[in-house]
Write an enzyme that holds these catalytic residues in place. Structure first.
Site, PDB file in Angstrom:
ATOM      1  N   ARG A  46       0.860  -1.198   0.000  1.00  0.00           N
ATOM      2  CA  ARG A  46       0.000   0.000   0.000  1.00  0.00           C
ATOM      3  C   ARG A  46       0.887   1.236   0.000  1.00  0.00           C
ATOM      4  NH1 ARG A  46      -1.321   1.686   4.621  1.00  0.00           N
ATOM      5  NH2 ARG A  46      -2.077  -0.266   5.500  1.00  0.00           N
ATOM      6  N   TYR A  98     -17.017  16.170 -15.515  1.00  0.00           N
ATOM      7  CA  TYR A  98     -17.392  14.745 -15.513  1.00  0.00           C
ATOM      8  C   TYR A  98     -18.391  14.492 -14.377  1.00  0.00           C
ATOM      9  CZ  TYR A  98     -17.205   9.788 -14.551  1.00  0.00           C
ATOM     10  OH  TYR A  98     -17.566   8.494 -14.292  1.00  0.00           O
ATOM     11  N   ASP A 170      -7.674  18.630 -14.218  1.00  0.00           N
ATOM     12  CA  ASP A 170      -7.957  17.278 -14.708  1.00  0.00           C
ATOM     13  C   ASP A 170      -7.566  17.263 -16.183  1.00  0.00           C
ATOM     14  OD1 ASP A 170      -9.127  15.014 -15.819  1.00  0.00           O
ATOM     15  OD2 ASP A 170     -10.866  15.062 -14.484  1.00  0.00           O
ATOM     16  N   LYS A 195      -8.176   6.207 -19.147  1.00  0.00           N
ATOM     17  CA  LYS A 195      -8.487   6.699 -20.485  1.00  0.00           C
ATOM     18  C   LYS A 195      -7.253   6.658 -21.393  1.00  0.00           C
ATOM     19  CE  LYS A 195     -12.620   7.445 -18.831  1.00  0.00           C
ATOM     20  NZ  LYS A 195     -12.582   7.078 -17.444  1.00  0.00           N
TER      21      LYS A 195
HETATM   22  O1  P1T Z   1     -13.474   6.451 -14.024  1.00  0.00           O
HETATM   23  P1  P1T Z   1     -12.297   6.924 -13.225  1.00  0.00           P
HETATM   24  O2  P1T Z   1     -10.993   6.331 -13.645  1.00  0.00           O
HETATM   25  O3  P1T Z   1     -12.535   6.891 -11.761  1.00  0.00           O
HETATM   26  O4  P1T Z   1     -12.120   8.487 -13.600  1.00  0.00           O
HETATM   27  C1  P1T Z   1     -13.073   9.471 -13.348  1.00  0.00           C
HETATM   28  C2  P1T Z   1     -12.963  10.586 -14.352  1.00  0.00           C
HETATM   29  C3  P1T Z   1     -12.346  11.764 -13.988  1.00  0.00           C
HETATM   30  N1  P1T Z   1     -12.193  12.798 -14.871  1.00  0.00           N
HETATM   31  C4  P1T Z   1     -12.656  12.705 -16.123  1.00  0.00           C
HETATM   32  C5  P1T Z   1     -12.486  13.870 -17.038  1.00  0.00           C
HETATM   33  C6  P1T Z   1     -13.289  11.542 -16.555  1.00  0.00           C
HETATM   34  O5  P1T Z   1     -13.723  11.497 -17.821  1.00  0.00           O
HETATM   35  C7  P1T Z   1     -13.456  10.452 -15.649  1.00  0.00           C
HETATM   36  C8  P1T Z   1     -14.174   9.216 -16.051  1.00  0.00           C
HETATM   37  N2  P1T Z   1     -14.998   9.377 -17.152  1.00  0.00           N
HETATM   38  C9  P1T Z   1     -15.796   8.400 -17.699  1.00  0.00           C
HETATM   39  C10 P1T Z   1     -15.906   7.160 -17.214  1.00  0.00           C
HETATM   40  C11 P1T Z   1     -16.570   8.819 -18.881  1.00  0.00           C
HETATM   41  O6  P1T Z   1     -17.092   7.969 -19.630  1.00  0.00           O
HETATM   42  O7  P1T Z   1     -16.640  10.033 -19.122  1.00  0.00           O
END
Ligand code: P1T
Length: 381
Positions: A46, A98, A170, A195
């Protein structure tokens, strides 16, 4: 090193014990100690794991930071940033964000006494208006998800410096291939590494990168104390993904541009949201802070009918209807009922997330197949 070299070699070394070119997947929870506290730098996974360290070094290198931190998801990394705050602190964020980030702010951290203001940050004047003595942090997404608004990052850095706020960006949609927020004055860069960084839709992960040692130490403390870390296999996958980020992004941008232009000229299409168009409201800022315009875009249909959007999404063949974005394969989505369903209808419609809005994550397939796919479904409505 140039960016295209950094994605492959930045912060990396061959495995010292075997010479392995890629770091081994250290699938271990713990590490032998010779005597209490006498170890080789790792105690418990961790706190730290060598595969995660290799990834964290790569993350910090490609964002021009000094410290990288990897988490179990993008939201886990946002959660860690919010834990820097105290009850009574206030955060200003964009009103086009988001949906999951909005939900985390508005339903989890609000309960702990943190106040959020969601303003249209594409006009930075709105940020200044929302600042008061309790404001501690600006949370910026640019381009925004799903409306592809562009927020002026240098202006945000100037505002946050003047008011001594933390500026968090972000950078999920742009990636450091297109824009480097730390170079523009941000304090923290955040990623849903799920992503483009991972790039192959096979892992969920989050990341933070910072330059300042004191801030990094606070975040490492939260990472270890709260414990939302990613595993070694996932660390390996994202590290591997990063090595082709520049090649993939180049193609995402080319295909994104081709699809955006095709849609813009189509008689059934209403608006196309893509920062590369000269008539995009913040195109000039996009051009100055990004090196290209990316592979994400959204569009509406003439008549704005929910049923038409659903028909399109059900019949696309090369584009897969799915949550998420940024993988090699093209994905389509319906923000109003999928990624942004947690935002109240009146709120989302104010920002343009209407019933016919379709979001595309344009992948790296052949451009002709993507356009043929869209052309054939647009004939059905
Ligand atoms: O899904 P996660 O890895 O927890 O990330 C969240 C997140 C944060 N910031 C942005 C700009 C994002 O697009 C996302 C996650 N977005 C999707 C799952 C989506 O389909 O837009």
């Amino acid at each position: 090193m140039e960016f295209n070299t950094k994605v492959i070699h930045g912060g990396q070394q061959h495995d010292p014990s075997t010479g392995a070119v890629m770091p081994p997947i250290y699938q271990t929870s713990t590490y032998a100690q010779v005597s209490p506290g006498d170890h080789k730098g790792y105690e418990y996974s961790r706190t730290g794991n060598p595969t995660r360290t290799a990834l964290e070094n790569a993350l910090s290198s490609i964002e021009n930071g000094r410290y990288g931190l990897a988490f179990a998801s993008g939201l886990a990394s946002i959660d860690a940033v919010m834990k820097l705050l105290e009850p009574g602190d206030e955060v200003i964020s964009t009103n086009d964000l988001y949906g999951g980030t909005f939900r985390l702010f508005n339903t989890i951290f609000k309960k702990f006494g943190i106040k959020f203001h969601f303003v249209g940050m594409d006009d930075t004047g709105n940020i200044e208006k929302a600042i008061n003595k309790n404001t501690k942090l600006l949370w910026v997404e640019s381009p925004t998800n799903p409306m592809l608004n562009i927020i002026d990052l240098k202006k945000c850095a100037e505002i946050s410096n003047r008011h001594q706020l933390l500026l968090v960006v972000d950078n999920t949609f742009a990636t450091p291939y297109l824009q480097k927020p730390l170079d523009m004055g941000a304090d923290i860069v955040m990623h849903s590494a799920t992503k483009y960084l991972g790039g192959h839709s096979d892992v969920v992960m989050g990341a933070l990168v910072v330059k300042d040692k004191e801030l990094a130490d606070k975040l490492y403390y939260i990472q270890n104390a709260s414990g939302a870390v990613c595993g070694p296999m996932d660390s390996f996958l994202v590290l591997r993904g990063i090595k082709t980020l520049h090649v993939r992004m180049q193609r995402h941008c080319e295909n994104g541009s081709a699809v955006a232009h095709f849609l813009k000229g189509h008689p059934k299409v209403g608006k196309v949201y893509w920062p590369g168009f000269e008539d995009h409201p913040n195109h000039i800022i996009a051009k100055s802070q990004m090196s290209d315009f990316g592979g994400m875009l959204s569009f509406t249909l003439k008549g704005n009918k929910y049923e038409d959007a659903i028909k399109i999404l059900e019949n696309l063949k090369v584009f897969t209807l799915a949550e998420s974005l940024g993988g090699v394969e093209s994905l389509s989505g319906h923000p109003a009922s999928m990624t942004h369903a947690s935002i109240p209808k009146e709120e989302r419609e104010k920002t343009g997330v209407t019933d016919s809005l379709i979001r595309l994550s344009v992948g790296i397939e052949a451009e002709k197949d993507l356009i043929d796919d869209l052309e054939s479904v647009l004939e059905m409505v």
